[in-house]
Design an enzyme around this catalytic site. Structure first.
Site, PDB file in Angstrom:
ATOM      1  N   PRO A   9      13.819  -3.742   7.701  1.00 39.80           N
ATOM      2  CA  PRO A   9      12.846  -4.731   8.164  1.00 39.80           C
ATOM      3  C   PRO A   9      11.473  -4.160   8.497  1.00 39.80           C
ATOM      4  CG  PRO A   9      14.600  -4.397   9.778  1.00 39.80           C
ATOM      5  CD  PRO A   9      15.026  -3.717   8.530  1.00 39.80           C
ATOM      6  N   ASN A  10      10.487  -4.901   8.077  1.00 39.33           N
ATOM      7  CA  ASN A  10       9.064  -4.663   8.372  1.00 39.33           C
ATOM      8  C   ASN A  10       8.427  -3.522   7.576  1.00 39.33           C
ATOM      9  OD1 ASN A  10       8.681  -6.769  10.346  1.00 39.33           O
ATOM     10  ND2 ASN A  10      10.034  -5.560  11.663  1.00 39.33           N
ATOM     11  N   ARG A  17      -0.329  -2.916   9.213  1.00 42.94           N
ATOM     12  CA  ARG A  17      -0.406  -2.851  10.672  1.00 42.94           C
ATOM     13  C   ARG A  17       0.042  -1.467  11.133  1.00 42.94           C
ATOM     14  NH1 ARG A  17       0.214  -7.344  13.826  1.00 42.94           N
ATOM     15  NH2 ARG A  17      -0.328  -5.794  15.384  1.00 42.94           N
ATOM     16  N   TYR A  22       2.506   4.593  11.371  1.00 41.88           N
ATOM     17  CA  TYR A  22       3.145   4.655  10.054  1.00 41.88           C
ATOM     18  C   TYR A  22       2.190   5.032   8.922  1.00 41.88           C
ATOM     19  CZ  TYR A  22       6.763   2.291  12.722  1.00 41.88           C
ATOM     20  OH  TYR A  22       7.710   1.981  13.662  1.00 41.88           O
ATOM     21  N   ASN A  74      15.916   4.000   4.889  1.00 36.37           N
ATOM     22  CA  ASN A  74      15.211   3.864   6.157  1.00 36.37           C
ATOM     23  C   ASN A  74      15.598   2.474   6.668  1.00 36.37           C
ATOM     24  OD1 ASN A  74      13.547   3.447   8.309  1.00 36.37           O
ATOM     25  ND2 ASN A  74      11.699   4.249   7.319  1.00 36.37           N
ATOM     26  N   ALA A  77      14.440  -0.966  12.194  1.00 34.91           N
ATOM     27  CA  ALA A  77      15.002  -1.193  13.539  1.00 34.91           C
ATOM     28  C   ALA A  77      16.525  -1.338  13.508  1.00 34.91           C
ATOM     29  CB  ALA A  77      14.359  -2.429  14.152  1.00 34.91           C
ATOM     30  N   HIS A  80      19.026   1.333  14.932  1.00 39.11           N
ATOM     31  CA  HIS A  80      19.433   1.465  16.337  1.00 39.11           C
ATOM     32  C   HIS A  80      20.444   0.420  16.784  1.00 39.11           C
ATOM     33  CE1 HIS A  80      15.889   3.883  15.909  1.00 39.11           C
ATOM     34  NE2 HIS A  80      15.113   2.827  15.738  1.00 39.11           N
ATOM     35  N   ASP A  87      29.173   0.613   8.588  1.00 35.62           N
ATOM     36  CA  ASP A  87      30.444   0.291   7.922  1.00 35.62           C
ATOM     37  C   ASP A  87      30.268   0.199   6.407  1.00 35.62           C
ATOM     38  OD1 ASP A  87      31.810   0.256  10.294  1.00 35.62           O
ATOM     39  OD2 ASP A  87      31.880  -1.930  10.474  1.00 35.62           O
ATOM     40  N   GLU A  98      19.206   9.628   5.588  1.00 41.64           N
ATOM     41  CA  GLU A  98      18.469   8.690   6.454  1.00 41.64           C
ATOM     42  C   GLU A  98      17.051   9.234   6.666  1.00 41.64           C
ATOM     43  OE1 GLU A  98      20.179   8.805  10.336  1.00 41.64           O
ATOM     44  OE2 GLU A  98      18.902   7.211  11.143  1.00 41.64           O
ATOM     45  N   HIS A 100      13.184   8.521   8.550  1.00 41.54           N
ATOM     46  CA  HIS A 100      12.275   7.785   9.440  1.00 41.54           C
ATOM     47  C   HIS A 100      10.878   8.353   9.272  1.00 41.54           C
ATOM     48  CE1 HIS A 100      15.554   5.647  11.156  1.00 41.54           C
ATOM     49  NE2 HIS A 100      16.200   6.793  11.245  1.00 41.54           N
ATOM     50  N   SER A 102       8.287   7.881  11.228  1.00 43.67           N
ATOM     51  CA  SER A 102       7.791   8.385  12.521  1.00 43.67           C
ATOM     52  C   SER A 102       8.834   9.317  13.140  1.00 43.67           C
ATOM     53  CB  SER A 102       7.519   7.218  13.468  1.00 43.67           C
ATOM     54  OG  SER A 102       8.731   6.544  13.795  1.00 43.67           O
ATOM     55  N   ARG A 107       9.732   8.885  20.650  1.00 38.58           N
ATOM     56  CA  ARG A 107       9.334   7.505  20.954  1.00 38.58           C
ATOM     57  C   ARG A 107      10.239   6.909  22.048  1.00 38.58           C
ATOM     58  NH1 ARG A 107       8.271   4.297  15.523  1.00 38.58           N
ATOM     59  NH2 ARG A 107       7.283   2.887  17.024  1.00 38.58           N
ATOM     60  N   ARG A 111      15.083   4.021  20.647  1.00 42.62           N
ATOM     61  CA  ARG A 111      15.070   4.546  19.261  1.00 42.62           C
ATOM     62  C   ARG A 111      15.869   5.842  19.140  1.00 42.62           C
ATOM     63  NH1 ARG A 111      11.102   1.273  16.809  1.00 42.62           N
ATOM     64  NH2 ARG A 111       9.533   0.655  18.339  1.00 42.62           N
TER      65      ARG A 111
HETATM   66  O1  CA2 Z   1       9.904   5.587  11.740  1.00 44.74           O
HETATM   67  C1  CA2 Z   1      10.539   4.823  11.021  1.00 44.74           C
HETATM   68  O2  CA2 Z   1      10.534   4.906   9.802  1.00 44.74           O
HETATM   69  C2  CA2 Z   1      11.310   3.657  11.645  1.00 44.74           C
HETATM   70  O3  CA2 Z   1      12.535   3.525  10.942  1.00 44.74           O
HETATM   71  C3  CA2 Z   1      10.442   2.425  11.444  1.00 44.74           C
HETATM   72  C4  CA2 Z   1      11.005   1.178  12.113  1.00 44.74           C
HETATM   73  C5  CA2 Z   1      11.351   1.446  13.566  1.00 44.74           C
HETATM   74  O4  CA2 Z   1      11.990   0.322  14.129  1.00 44.74           O
HETATM   75  C6  CA2 Z   1      12.276   2.658  13.711  1.00 44.74           C
HETATM   76  O5  CA2 Z   1      12.523   2.871  15.061  1.00 44.74           O
HETATM   77  C7  CA2 Z   1      11.630   3.889  13.103  1.00 44.74           C
HETATM   78  C8  CA2 Z   1       9.969   0.049  12.087  1.00 44.74           C
HETATM   79  C9  CA2 Z   1       9.381  -0.221  10.766  1.00 44.74           C
HETATM   80  C10 CA2 Z   1       8.200  -1.092  10.977  1.00 44.74           C
HETATM   81  O6  CA2 Z   1       7.252  -0.774  10.002  1.00 44.74           O
HETATM   82  C11 CA2 Z   1       6.016  -1.272  10.161  1.00 44.74           C
HETATM   83  C12 CA2 Z   1       5.066  -0.780   9.323  1.00 44.74           C
HETATM   84  C13 CA2 Z   1       3.780  -1.219   9.426  1.00 44.74           C
HETATM   85  C14 CA2 Z   1       3.448  -2.168  10.355  1.00 44.74           C
HETATM   86  C15 CA2 Z   1       4.407  -2.672  11.199  1.00 44.74           C
HETATM   87  C16 CA2 Z   1       5.699  -2.221  11.103  1.00 44.74           C
END
Ligand code: CA2
Length: 146
Positions: A9-10, A17, A22, A74, A77, A80, A87, A98, A100, A102, A107, A111
């Protein structure tokens, strides 16, 4: 060799953003970078991204039926929270790295837990987009040297 790169997601919002966390490059840039790398190694790569947990489970199951050799994930969210992803990865028994973007370790506390880490052969955190390339290389050398 066939590799699935699965983003949760995202991650489709990359470059739009939160560039401080990121980076400024987009999801399309990420896919381009990975594809160029895979082309240079003769790896057949497929990309999937979804904001929905069940879709991600479906893509993991599909990888099994399509005889994918390795998964780079990746989970966003869902890292977590998702026992369902853990599974699914356990069920398909496909070597999984895996990633990430960031450094999740530096953080928020929420996380610090990753369900996917329990099955991943390797976890790469905080290396930006290069983390995906490292993940591909890990799966590739595992396959070539074993
Ligand atoms: O660091 C990572 O790759 C994460 O998997 C990114 C997830 C976050 O929930 C994990 O804790 C760490 C969030 C991805 C959101 O990506 C965005 C990218 C640009 C703008 C907003 C969100």
């Amino acid at each position: 060799m066939k590799i699935l790169v699965l983003n949760g997601p995202n991650l489709n919002m990359l470059g739009i953003r939160e560039p401080d966390i990121y980076g400024k490059s987009t999801y399309a840039d990420l896919c381009r970078l990975i594809r160029e790398h895979c082309d240079s190694k003769g790896i057949c790569v497929t990309f999937k991204q979804s904001n929905h947990e069940g879709d991600l489970v479906d893509y993991i199951q599909q990888a099994y039926f399509e005889k994918v050799d390795g998964i780079v994930i990746n989970p966003g969210a869902y890292t977590h929270t998702s026992v369902a992803l853990l599974d699914a990865l356990k069920a398909v028994c496909i070597p999984t790295v895996e990633v990430h973007i960031s450094d999740v370790d530096s953080r928020e506390n929420f996380r610090q837990i990753s369900y996917v880490s329990k099955i991943a052969v390797k976890t790469i955190k905080g290396h930006g987009f290069d983390g995906y390339i490292e993940a591909i290389d890990h799966l590739y050398s595992d396959r070539v040297y074993n």
